[in-house]
Design an enzyme around this catalytic site. Sequence first.
Site, PDB file in Angstrom:
ATOM      1  N   TYR A   3      -3.972  -6.748  16.898  1.00 34.91           N
ATOM      2  CA  TYR A   3      -3.803  -5.867  15.735  1.00 34.91           C
ATOM      3  C   TYR A   3      -4.952  -4.866  15.660  1.00 34.91           C
ATOM      4  O   TYR A   3      -4.727  -3.653  15.506  1.00 34.91           O
ATOM      5  CB  TYR A   3      -3.747  -6.734  14.474  1.00 34.91           C
ATOM      6  CG  TYR A   3      -3.759  -5.965  13.164  1.00 34.91           C
ATOM      7  CD1 TYR A   3      -2.595  -5.369  12.677  1.00 34.91           C
ATOM      8  CD2 TYR A   3      -4.925  -5.864  12.408  1.00 34.91           C
ATOM      9  CE1 TYR A   3      -2.603  -4.678  11.467  1.00 34.91           C
ATOM     10  CE2 TYR A   3      -4.935  -5.185  11.208  1.00 34.91           C
ATOM     11  CZ  TYR A   3      -3.781  -4.592  10.734  1.00 34.91           C
ATOM     12  OH  TYR A   3      -3.791  -3.916   9.542  1.00 34.91           O
ATOM     13  N   SER A  33      -4.700   3.208   9.319  1.00 33.78           N
ATOM     14  CA  SER A  33      -5.400   2.354  10.277  1.00 33.78           C
ATOM     15  C   SER A  33      -5.794   1.066   9.561  1.00 33.78           C
ATOM     16  O   SER A  33      -5.059   0.576   8.695  1.00 33.78           O
ATOM     17  CB  SER A  33      -6.626   3.116  10.807  1.00 33.78           C
ATOM     18  OG  SER A  33      -7.375   2.316  11.672  1.00 33.78           O
ATOM     19  N   ASN A  74       2.497   4.903   7.299  1.00 29.26           N
ATOM     20  CA  ASN A  74       1.944   3.664   6.753  1.00 29.26           C
ATOM     21  C   ASN A  74       2.541   2.407   7.383  1.00 29.26           C
ATOM     22  O   ASN A  74       1.925   1.343   7.345  1.00 29.26           O
ATOM     23  CB  ASN A  74       2.199   3.671   5.226  1.00 29.26           C
ATOM     24  CG  ASN A  74       1.977   2.325   4.583  1.00 29.26           C
ATOM     25  OD1 ASN A  74       0.853   1.859   4.459  1.00 29.26           O
ATOM     26  ND2 ASN A  74       3.067   1.660   4.188  1.00 29.26           N
ATOM     27  N   ILE A 119       0.831  -1.200   0.000  1.00 34.04           N
ATOM     28  CA  ILE A 119       0.000   0.000   0.000  1.00 34.04           C
ATOM     29  C   ILE A 119       0.875   1.263   0.000  1.00 34.04           C
ATOM     30  O   ILE A 119       0.616   2.217  -0.743  1.00 34.04           O
ATOM     31  CB  ILE A 119      -0.930  -0.032   1.239  1.00 34.04           C
ATOM     32  CG1 ILE A 119      -1.977  -1.151   1.066  1.00 34.04           C
ATOM     33  CG2 ILE A 119      -1.592   1.320   1.467  1.00 34.04           C
ATOM     34  CD1 ILE A 119      -2.768  -1.478   2.337  1.00 34.04           C
ATOM     35  N   LYS A 138      -4.709  -0.810  16.106  1.00 35.28           N
ATOM     36  CA  LYS A 138      -5.137   0.077  15.011  1.00 35.28           C
ATOM     37  C   LYS A 138      -6.290   0.969  15.472  1.00 35.28           C
ATOM     38  O   LYS A 138      -6.372   2.135  15.077  1.00 35.28           O
ATOM     39  CB  LYS A 138      -5.555  -0.754  13.798  1.00 35.28           C
ATOM     40  CG  LYS A 138      -4.389  -1.385  13.037  1.00 35.28           C
ATOM     41  CD  LYS A 138      -3.566  -0.332  12.316  1.00 35.28           C
ATOM     42  CE  LYS A 138      -2.630  -0.951  11.284  1.00 35.28           C
ATOM     43  NZ  LYS A 138      -1.753   0.052  10.657  1.00 35.28           N
TER      44      LYS A 138
HETATM   45  N1  LIG Z   1      -2.846  -5.237   3.174  1.00 33.46           N
HETATM   46  C1  LIG Z   1      -3.985  -5.168   3.856  1.00 33.46           C
HETATM   47  O1  LIG Z   1      -4.949  -5.925   3.629  1.00 33.46           O
HETATM   48  C2  LIG Z   1      -4.139  -4.124   4.944  1.00 33.46           C
HETATM   49  C3  LIG Z   1      -5.433  -3.949   5.487  1.00 33.46           C
HETATM   50  C4  LIG Z   1      -5.600  -2.985   6.466  1.00 33.46           C
HETATM   51  C5  LIG Z   1      -4.526  -2.210   6.886  1.00 33.46           C
HETATM   52  N2  LIG Z   1      -3.294  -2.409   6.348  1.00 33.46           N
HETATM   53  C6  LIG Z   1      -2.192  -1.557   6.835  1.00 33.46           C
HETATM   54  O2  LIG Z   1      -1.579  -0.901   5.732  1.00 33.46           O
HETATM   55  C7  LIG Z   1      -0.197  -0.675   6.016  1.00 33.46           C
HETATM   56  C8  LIG Z   1       0.645  -1.247   4.891  1.00 33.46           C
HETATM   57  O3  LIG Z   1       0.370  -2.630   4.803  1.00 33.46           O
HETATM   58  P1  LIG Z   1       0.808  -3.512   3.535  1.00 33.46           P
HETATM   59  O4  LIG Z   1      -0.165  -4.635   3.479  1.00 33.46           O
HETATM   60  O5  LIG Z   1       1.009  -2.653   2.342  1.00 33.46           O
HETATM   61  O6  LIG Z   1       2.227  -4.097   4.060  1.00 33.46           O
HETATM   62  P2  LIG Z   1       3.481  -4.643   3.205  1.00 33.46           P
HETATM   63  O7  LIG Z   1       4.158  -5.651   4.047  1.00 33.46           O
HETATM   64  O8  LIG Z   1       3.072  -5.056   1.845  1.00 33.46           O
HETATM   65  O9  LIG Z   1       4.437  -3.375   3.123  1.00 33.46           O
HETATM   66  C9  LIG Z   1       4.935  -2.788   4.297  1.00 33.46           C
HETATM   67  C10 LIG Z   1       6.289  -2.166   3.996  1.00 33.46           C
HETATM   68  O10 LIG Z   1       6.738  -1.541   5.208  1.00 33.46           O
HETATM   69  C11 LIG Z   1       8.087  -1.890   5.434  1.00 33.46           C
HETATM   70  N3  LIG Z   1       8.349  -1.885   6.870  1.00 33.46           N
HETATM   71  C12 LIG Z   1       7.885  -2.786   7.796  1.00 33.46           C
HETATM   72  N4  LIG Z   1       8.343  -2.468   9.018  1.00 33.46           N
HETATM   73  C13 LIG Z   1       9.106  -1.354   8.871  1.00 33.46           C
HETATM   74  C14 LIG Z   1       9.854  -0.563   9.774  1.00 33.46           C
HETATM   75  N5  LIG Z   1       9.933  -0.884  11.074  1.00 33.46           N
HETATM   76  N6  LIG Z   1      10.510   0.530   9.303  1.00 33.46           N
HETATM   77  C15 LIG Z   1      10.462   0.845   7.978  1.00 33.46           C
HETATM   78  N7  LIG Z   1       9.768   0.116   7.072  1.00 33.46           N
HETATM   79  C16 LIG Z   1       9.104  -0.970   7.509  1.00 33.46           C
HETATM   80  C17 LIG Z   1       8.244  -3.275   4.834  1.00 33.46           C
HETATM   81  O11 LIG Z   1       9.601  -3.559   4.522  1.00 33.46           O
HETATM   82  C18 LIG Z   1       7.350  -3.201   3.607  1.00 33.46           C
HETATM   83  O12 LIG Z   1       8.043  -2.787   2.456  1.00 33.46           O
HETATM   84  C19 LIG Z   1       0.064  -1.299   7.395  1.00 33.46           C
HETATM   85  O13 LIG Z   1      -0.027  -0.317   8.394  1.00 33.46           O
HETATM   86  C20 LIG Z   1      -1.077  -2.308   7.538  1.00 33.46           C
HETATM   87  O14 LIG Z   1      -1.396  -2.606   8.877  1.00 33.46           O
HETATM   88  C21 LIG Z   1      -3.081  -3.344   5.396  1.00 33.46           C
END
Ligand SMILES: NC(=O)c1ccc[n+]([C@@H]2O[C@H](COP(=O)([O-])OP(=O)(O)OC[C@H]3O[C@@H](n4cnc5c(N)ncnc54)[C@H](O)[C@@H]3O)[C@@H](O)[C@H]2O)c1
Length: 267
Positions: free
Chosen positions: A161, A147, A93, A21, A165
Amino acid sequence: MSVEIDHSGKVALVTGSGAGIGREIARWMARAGAAVAVNDVRTEEADETVALIADEGGTASAFVADLRNDDAIHQLVADVTAWGGRLDIAVNNVGMMAGRGTARFVDMDGAFWRDIVDQNLVLTALSGRAEALVMMEQGGGVIINVSSGETTRPSPMMSSYAAAKAAINHLTWSMAVELGPHNIRVNAIAPGTTLTEEVKKAFPLGHYDAIVAATPLQRETLPEELGRLSVYLASDLARCTTGQLILADAGAFLSRTRPPNLGQDAS
Ligand SMILES: NC(=O)c1ccc[n+]([C@@H]2O[C@H](COP(=O)([O-])OP(=O)(O)OC[C@H]3O[C@@H](n4cnc5c(N)ncnc54)[C@H](O)[C@@H]3O)[C@@H](O)[C@H]2O)c1
């Protein structure tokens, strides 16, 4: 008449934008004209996002830092501000993505809870604090906290989680109240289940299909949809909006009336 969003001349920081995202939020900020600071703990992934933005003619630079370290957060914001000369938009994010932090409530010990709260709530709060200090100094800015749709309805295996959030939702209110007089707007966005590479690995396909089938729009959230929403929230079109949680979940929060039929044909 047409209405356009133009973030030219602005500097945007997107944490965790080496994948998923965050990457799409970074790309959409760049498409809207912002110079984008791409933060990630993984160097190769951050560089890849920068290359994708450069391929489209945008401006971006990679800032590799692990935001679990409090000092690293302040250093990141200082480095980005030195690079861009200012900080107009910050998207917090980084968070424990849905899937990895799952466990039965009765199986989660203190270490598990503290890790989830740290990686979601604390990390977001400390990022917002560092960003707000710069924005107060320069006379304003926009902060967007990421969130989750999980905060709108309880799911099994997600208690820590979802609670962490949900605390981000309240944090967003509090930040909006305290930072509003400094011309800083703070909102939160809540993705529904979003088919990133990590989610593909974490969810069995049947489970994912059932979640999608339970949404009124009968579809998943795409990572780029959080990009479009963030570009809007950061713009003047949303200049009177602060302290809000905006869902991009295909209406999944309504699905309490249409429970998912896990692993079966949901029709
Ligand atoms: N994918 C979903 O279905 C979903 C749904 C609701 C919320 N979210 C939220 O959206 C956000 C992004 O999720 P995503 O699914 O794209 O995750 P993802 O794992 O695809 O990408 C997350 C990125 O953040 C980086 N990262 C992780 N920890 C880190 C740190 N400590 N410092 C710097 N970089 C760091 C990772 O290397 C990765 O590139 C998160 O907050 C997640 O909780 C995701």
